[in-house]
Design a protein around this motif. Structure first.
Motif, PDB file in Angstrom:
ATOM      1  N   THR A   1      -9.669 -10.379   9.199  1.00  0.00           N
ATOM      2  CA  THR A   1      -9.842 -11.653   8.508  1.00  0.00           C
ATOM      3  C   THR A   1     -11.320 -11.836   8.160  1.00  0.00           C
ATOM      4  O   THR A   1     -12.205 -11.493   8.938  1.00  0.00           O
TER       5      THR A   1
ATOM      6  N   VAL B   1     -14.271 -14.473   6.156  1.00  0.00           N
ATOM      7  CA  VAL B   1     -14.686 -15.727   5.538  1.00  0.00           C
ATOM      8  C   VAL B   1     -15.796 -15.387   4.555  1.00  0.00           C
ATOM      9  O   VAL B   1     -16.766 -14.711   4.914  1.00  0.00           O
TER      10      VAL B   1
ATOM     11  N   LEU C   1     -15.461 -21.083  12.227  1.00  0.00           N
ATOM     12  CA  LEU C   1     -14.676 -20.060  11.523  1.00  0.00           C
ATOM     13  C   LEU C   1     -15.320 -18.684  11.633  1.00  0.00           C
ATOM     14  O   LEU C   1     -14.629 -17.676  11.701  1.00  0.00           O
TER      15      LEU C   1
ATOM     16  N   ASN D   1     -13.237 -15.212  13.083  1.00  0.00           N
ATOM     17  CA  ASN D   1     -12.836 -14.184  12.138  1.00  0.00           C
ATOM     18  C   ASN D   1     -13.617 -12.892  12.347  1.00  0.00           C
ATOM     19  O   ASN D   1     -14.625 -12.862  13.035  1.00  0.00           O
TER      20      ASN D   1
ATOM     21  N   TYR E   1     -10.953 -17.422   2.215  1.00  0.00           N
ATOM     22  CA  TYR E   1     -10.388 -16.785   3.402  1.00  0.00           C
ATOM     23  C   TYR E   1      -9.600 -15.579   2.903  1.00  0.00           C
ATOM     24  O   TYR E   1      -8.682 -15.713   2.102  1.00  0.00           O
TER      25      TYR E   1
ATOM     26  N   TYR F   1      -5.363 -13.888  -0.026  1.00  0.00           N
ATOM     27  CA  TYR F   1      -6.540 -14.744   0.014  1.00  0.00           C
ATOM     28  C   TYR F   1      -6.167 -16.176  -0.296  1.00  0.00           C
ATOM     29  O   TYR F   1      -5.121 -16.459  -0.896  1.00  0.00           O
TER      30      TYR F   1
END
Length: 156
Positions: free
Chosen positions: A3, A5, A23, A27, A140, A150
């Motif tokens: 994942t 950001v 976040l 991630n 994301y 995404y």
């Protein structure tokens, strides 16, 4: 599964970066696409092993790469700010460069507008602006094997 950001165009708005810092911890990777790379470096000081910083047109001193190919699982991602590819007028140059490098995804900023397009088999994605200049948002991105998905997420 990884994942990521992705932020762009924070233009010194550190309070906005701090609002979503949780976040970054949650991630696998953080990518800052420039303007300003000092903001990307601010993130990198807290998360050095997972942060990639790209330079934008407002970045003096430049603290990152001008462009970078990032391999995540089986997906190659081209990351740049976008100003050198005239993204305010066309996405064709950006798509051509990403394709030339064998990338399925091209990440770019510069326009302060979130959008996604597919050109010649390349998915081009702009996370929007993380600053007060426009609607604040980030991207994301989830990569699993040779697939990706995404979502653009509004901030605040």
């Amino acid at each position: 599964m990884k994942t990521i950001v992705i932020l762009s165009d924070t233009h010194g708005f550190r309070r906005g970066i701090d609002e979503i810092e949780h976040l970054f911890a949650e991630n696998d990777m953080v990518i800052h696409l420039g303007d300003t790379s000092a903001d990307g470096n601010y993130i990198r000081t807290k998360f050095p092993a997972k942060t990639i910083v790209i330079n934008g047109n407002c970045d003096l001193p430049a603290l990152g790469d001008d462009e970078k190919v990032i391999e995540v699982e089986n997906i190659k991602i081209f990351a740049c700010h976008g100003h050198k590819f005239s993204v305010k007028t066309t996405l064709a140059k950006l798509a051509a460069r990403a394709k030339e490098l064998g990338c399925a995804v091209a990440l770019y900023g510069h326009t302060h507008r979130a959008r996604a397009d597919i050109i010649d088999g390349v998915t081009l994605i702009n996370p929007g602006a993380g600053s007060r200049y426009g609607e604040r948002s980030y991207l994301y991105l989830v990569v699993s094997g040779d697939k990706f998905t995404y979502k653009t997420v509004s901030i605040g």
